[in-house]
Design a protein around this motif. Structure first.
Motif, PDB file in Angstrom:
ATOM      1  N   LEU A 102       0.747  -1.068   0.005  1.00 42.14           N
ATOM      2  CA  LEU A 102       0.016  -0.075   0.095  1.00 42.14           C
ATOM      3  C   LEU A 102       1.054   1.217   0.057  1.00 42.14           C
ATOM      4  CD1 LEU A 102      -3.109   0.976   0.206  1.00 42.14           C
ATOM      5  CD2 LEU A 102      -2.442   0.973   2.743  1.00 42.14           C
ATOM      6  N   VAL A 103       2.014   1.216   0.985  1.00 45.74           N
ATOM      7  CA  VAL A 103       2.780   2.565   0.895  1.00 45.74           C
ATOM      8  C   VAL A 103       3.890   2.466  -0.141  1.00 45.74           C
ATOM      9  CG1 VAL A 103       2.227   2.849   3.300  1.00 45.74           C
ATOM     10  CG2 VAL A 103       4.324   1.505   2.744  1.00 45.74           C
ATOM     11  N   ARG A 105       4.072   3.442  -3.154  1.00 44.97           N
ATOM     12  CA  ARG A 105       3.470   4.004  -4.440  1.00 44.97           C
ATOM     13  C   ARG A 105       3.956   5.623  -4.068  1.00 44.97           C
ATOM     14  NH1 ARG A 105      -2.152   2.519  -5.534  1.00 44.97           N
ATOM     15  NH2 ARG A 105      -2.390   0.319  -4.708  1.00 44.97           N
ATOM     16  N   LEU A 107       2.737   8.703  -3.810  1.00 41.91           N
ATOM     17  CA  LEU A 107       1.391   9.576  -3.558  1.00 41.91           C
ATOM     18  C   LEU A 107       2.070  10.894  -2.683  1.00 41.91           C
ATOM     19  CD1 LEU A 107      -1.464   7.042  -2.797  1.00 41.91           C
ATOM     20  CD2 LEU A 107      -0.967   8.355  -4.931  1.00 41.91           C
ATOM     21  N   GLY A 109       2.429  13.160   0.160  1.00 43.65           N
ATOM     22  CA  GLY A 109       2.201  13.088   1.738  1.00 43.65           C
ATOM     23  C   GLY A 109       2.428  11.422   2.249  1.00 43.65           C
ATOM     24  N   MET A 110       3.185  10.443   1.255  1.00 43.54           N
ATOM     25  CA  MET A 110       3.309   9.246   1.528  1.00 43.54           C
ATOM     26  C   MET A 110       4.223   8.941   2.788  1.00 43.54           C
ATOM     27  SD  MET A 110       2.327   6.145   1.076  1.00 43.54           S
ATOM     28  CE  MET A 110       1.458   5.803  -0.436  1.00 43.54           C
ATOM     29  N   LYS A 111       5.306  10.000   2.987  1.00 45.09           N
ATOM     30  CA  LYS A 111       6.157   9.709   3.982  1.00 45.09           C
ATOM     31  C   LYS A 111       5.667   9.855   5.350  1.00 45.09           C
ATOM     32  CE  LYS A 111       8.365  14.153   4.501  1.00 45.09           C
ATOM     33  NZ  LYS A 111       9.612  14.903   4.783  1.00 45.09           N
ATOM     34  N   PHE A 113       2.350   9.070   5.977  1.00 45.75           N
ATOM     35  CA  PHE A 113       1.533   7.862   6.225  1.00 45.75           C
ATOM     36  C   PHE A 113       2.413   6.703   6.574  1.00 45.75           C
ATOM     37  CE2 PHE A 113      -1.396   9.793   3.319  1.00 45.75           C
ATOM     38  CZ  PHE A 113      -2.616   9.914   3.890  1.00 45.75           C
ATOM     39  N   LEU A 117       2.312   4.798  10.510  1.00 42.79           N
ATOM     40  CA  LEU A 117       2.166   3.304  10.787  1.00 42.79           C
ATOM     41  C   LEU A 117       3.069   2.694  11.365  1.00 42.79           C
ATOM     42  CD1 LEU A 117       0.973   2.544   6.995  1.00 42.79           C
ATOM     43  CD2 LEU A 117      -0.588   2.379   8.968  1.00 42.79           C
ATOM     44  N   LEU A 182       8.363  -1.529   7.099  1.00 41.22           N
ATOM     45  CA  LEU A 182       9.787  -1.112   6.436  1.00 41.22           C
ATOM     46  C   LEU A 182      10.681  -1.798   5.935  1.00 41.22           C
ATOM     47  CD1 LEU A 182      10.535   1.472   9.379  1.00 41.22           C
ATOM     48  CD2 LEU A 182       9.587   1.782   7.551  1.00 41.22           C
TER      49      LEU A 182
ATOM     50  N   LYS B   4      -7.286   7.302  -6.992  1.00 36.26           N
ATOM     51  CA  LYS B   4      -6.264   7.844  -6.184  1.00 36.26           C
ATOM     52  C   LYS B   4      -7.064   7.771  -4.692  1.00 36.26           C
ATOM     53  CE  LYS B   4      -2.455  10.091  -7.686  1.00 36.26           C
ATOM     54  NZ  LYS B   4      -1.747  11.462  -7.791  1.00 36.26           N
ATOM     55  N   TYR B   8      -5.915   6.349  -0.757  1.00 33.24           N
ATOM     56  CA  TYR B   8      -5.912   7.273   0.782  1.00 33.24           C
ATOM     57  C   TYR B   8      -6.820   6.928   1.516  1.00 33.24           C
ATOM     58  CZ  TYR B   8      -2.776  10.990  -1.533  1.00 33.24           C
ATOM     59  OH  TYR B   8      -1.746  11.768  -1.830  1.00 33.24           O
ATOM     60  N   LEU B  11      -5.309   4.237   3.434  1.00 33.33           N
ATOM     61  CA  LEU B  11      -4.031   4.727   4.424  1.00 33.33           C
ATOM     62  C   LEU B  11      -4.569   5.232   5.656  1.00 33.33           C
ATOM     63  CD1 LEU B  11      -1.750   5.986   1.635  1.00 33.33           C
ATOM     64  CD2 LEU B  11      -1.392   4.463   3.175  1.00 33.33           C
ATOM     65  N   CYS B  15      -3.845   4.510   9.241  1.00 30.45           N
ATOM     66  CA  CYS B  15      -3.276   5.365  10.243  1.00 30.45           C
ATOM     67  C   CYS B  15      -4.047   5.616  11.526  1.00 30.45           C
ATOM     68  CB  CYS B  15      -2.711   6.685   9.558  1.00 30.45           C
ATOM     69  SG  CYS B  15      -1.508   6.263   8.389  1.00 30.45           S
ATOM     70  N   ALA B  18      -3.915   2.801  13.797  1.00 31.26           N
ATOM     71  CA  ALA B  18      -2.295   2.888  14.291  1.00 31.26           C
ATOM     72  C   ALA B  18      -2.365   3.714  15.487  1.00 31.26           C
ATOM     73  CB  ALA B  18      -1.387   3.015  13.127  1.00 31.26           C
ATOM     74  N   GLN B 256      13.391   9.712  10.618  1.00 30.24           N
ATOM     75  CA  GLN B 256      12.570   9.021   9.697  1.00 30.24           C
ATOM     76  C   GLN B 256      12.811   8.655   8.361  1.00 30.24           C
ATOM     77  OE1 GLN B 256       9.335   7.718   7.107  1.00 30.24           O
ATOM     78  NE2 GLN B 256       9.052   9.964   7.638  1.00 30.24           N
ATOM     79  N   VAL B 263      17.454   0.891   6.023  1.00 29.25           N
ATOM     80  CA  VAL B 263      16.772  -0.377   6.047  1.00 29.25           C
ATOM     81  C   VAL B 263      16.961  -0.838   4.670  1.00 29.25           C
ATOM     82  CG1 VAL B 263      14.401  -1.606   6.186  1.00 29.25           C
ATOM     83  CG2 VAL B 263      15.045  -0.268   7.934  1.00 29.25           C
TER      84      VAL B 263
END
Lengths: 304, 269
Positions: A102-103, A105, A107, A109-111, A113, A117, A182, B4, B8, B11, B15, B18, B256, B263
């Motif tokens: 899912l992540v 991609r 998109l 603002g993905m970082k 999200f 998570l 990750l 799209k 979202y 996601l 979140c 989470a 982050q 990784v």
């Protein structure tokens, strides 16, 4: 006349390198050999002793092991542990893989999200366990209040012998899915984009692409995630300590908790060591089995 | 456009799932004494109160927090420095016993901490270190196989030519490590440090066993005992949980991008 000199120098160089290496390794040698490996040896020795608090240790040979094999509490705890592992490992692995897909991609603002998570992984397990005990509270907990909205009368999650274990395992999955995501994400990003283009040109559906291309290429990541999760869930302690204390009855009495109780509540160090040896043996077998299985599969891939 | 919205939506749902326990924690921690601590959900419109935090700190939580910060800093510093030294030896030097030793290090990853707990406790007893800072910190700060493994993988990916050049210029091993290898290893150093901080900050079983006096109590043990001692003052427990999380959250938000990137480069291909 000239030949021995370089050899001598080389030998001296090697000796110097060895000395330098061991100097660099010294602190970690104390840590790894002294505080990780030596305790394993000591636990093996202790398992041959009858040793209760303040009493003098007495060598009893394999008596503790005889007791162990006849002790239904131990085997029950092992079953409970395996049950926990059997929920947590597939649950965490599948959910984290789905999240990674899912992540993975581009998109906007993905970082953010991704970061959100991963947050559950950072929670102090003890604090987390308390928050979740409260969410699971039958009367006033968030979960049953939420279910109440739909007219469902929620059960007493943690005081039911049937539901307590899955509830605790759900917390584990919740906590580690984002973290393991990750690793899968990294694995996915190492797969060349050209493979996707090629398979979509061939008319392969995304699902077919996933099973024939993506999943086989993720095998090393899969091995890593599985092994770390198996080892991790065999060691579960903190959340169980605060959420159920092994109960109700002994329905969440995992082996780690049993060892803790035998050693630091009943102060029966000898027998607790014997159970530790059993747990270690089980973790060892589980880990090696996975290695062998994946190695064989991977070798097969290469040669076939 | 339709395509799209769907990812979202998933996601956002993920979140929310989470972080909702933290959301509940936040709301409960700031509930006033007028609101029954057990009632859920909270009552909107009532002013937030810091009474739970006052009760928490009145019971010595400030000390636990300071202890945890200092112990985490100390252990992490030791772990990272010693892991760097060991990883460099394994990655770059050849010496007799290297491969066997490396396997020994790796194999200790399989040892469940609860298995080593009893011998470690007895060792600390012999050394007279039960209920001391040294006893609390020593067993974990010297050697961390996972950190050594991650660092070694990274060091090996750095071209040896760079180091050879430095050595030809007359730099010694340590100098080369500090001025060539470490600057190139920033992402993995940040990652290893973050992993260590999270693990040390949250560690529970060993502090629970090895310390007994209140002036050496750590946050996680404090929170767990708080449950029993005060007959579950949930508001205070939630306030404590919140405080436990915030430093890790800040750390993760800051680093982050390093963590995700490293990784990807650490031998997990």
């Amino acid at each position: 006349m000239l030949r021995p000199a370089p050899r001598g120098r080389r030998q001296r160089g090697r000796g110097r390198q060895t000395a330098a290496a061991y100097a660099l390794l010294a602190p970690s040698l104390v840590g790894v050999l002294g505080f990780l490996l030596a305790p394993v040896v000591i636990v093996l020795v202790l398992s041959l002793f009858d040793w209760k608090l303040l009493a003098t240790p007495e060598f009893v040979g394999l008596a503790n092991y005889q007791k162990l094999f006849a002790d239904s509490d131990v085997w029950h705890s092992l079953l409970v542990t395996l049950y926990y592992v059997a929920i947590c490992v597939p649950g965490t692995t599948i959910l984290s893989l789905l999240l990674a897909l899912l992540v993975d991609r581009k998109l906007r603002g993905m970082k953010y999200f991704r970061a959100l998570l991963v947050i559950p992984w950072m929670a102090t397990p003890v604090a987390l366990g308390l928050v979740w005990s409260w969410i699971f509270d039958p009367g006033r907990g968030a979960l049953n209040q939420f279910l109440g909205v739909f007219g469902i009368d929620g059960p007493a999650w943690l005081s039911s012998p049937v539901l307590a274990m899955p509830s605790v395992a759900a917390v584990h999955i919740w906590q580690f899915a984002g973290y393991n995501m990750l690793f899968f994400l990294a694995g996915l990003q190492n797969i060349p984009a050209s493979l996707r283009e090629a398979s979509s040109l061939d008319g392969a559906s995304p699902v077919a692409h996933f099973f024939t291309i993506t999943l086989p290429l993720l095998r090393p990541t899969m091995l890593f995630v599985l092994i770390t999760n198996v080892i991790g869930s065999f060691q579960a302690f903190d959340t169980i300590f605060v959420m159920t204390e092994g109960g109700p009855g002994d329905s969440t009495e995992v082996t780690t908790y049993l060892i803790y109780e035998e050693a630091f509540k009943k102060f029966d160090f000898g027998y607790a060591s014997t159970i530790s040896v059993l747990l270690f043996a089980v973790v060892l077998v589980a880990t090696i089995t996975q290695f062998v299985y994946f190695e064989r599969r991977t070798t097969y891939e290469v040669s076939g | 456009m339709k395509l799209k919205i769907f990812p979202y939506a998933v996601l956002v749902a993920g979140c929310v799932f989470a972080i909702f326990p933290y959301f509940l924690t936040l709301l409960t921690a700031f509930k006033g004494p007028g609101q029954l601590s057990e009632t859920m959900p909270w009552e909107p419109g009532l002013p937030p109160s810091t009474a739970a935090f006052d009760r928490l700190f009145a019971s010595g939580f400030g000390g636990y927090l300071l202890n945890t910060a200092l112990v985490t800093a100390g252990i992490t510093l030791g772990q990272v420095v010693f892991a760097v030294l060991a990883a460099y030896a394994f990655a770059r030097l050849s010496f007799p016993g290297r491969d066997a030793l490396f396997w020994v290090y790796l194999s200790t990853l399989m040892v469940p901490p609860v298995v080593t707990m009893i011998p470690l406790y007895l060792m600390m007893q012999k050394l007279g270190l039960v209920d001391t800072w040294a006893g609390l910190m020593l067993p974990t700060m010297l050697g961390t196989p996972y950190a050594i493994f991650l660092l070694r993988q990274f060091f090996r990916s750095i071209p040896a030519d760079l180091e050879d050049a430095a050595r030809i210029d007359g730099a010694g091993r340590v100098r080369t490590l500090i001025s060539i290898v470490l600057p190139l290893s920033k992402p993995i150093l940040v990652t290893v440090t973050t992993l260590a901080v999270v693990a040390n900050w949250n560690s529970f079983l060993w502090p629970l066993i090895i310390t007994s006096s209140e002036d050496k109590r750590l946050l996680s043990v404090g929170i767990a005992l708080f449950k029993g001692e005060v007959g579950v003052d949930y508001n205070a427990v939630m306030a404590g949980s919140l405080i436990a999380l915030v430093p890790l959250l800040v750390l993760f938000v800051v680093f982050q991008r390093f963590i995700v990137r490293s990784v990807a480069v650490t031998g997990l291909k």
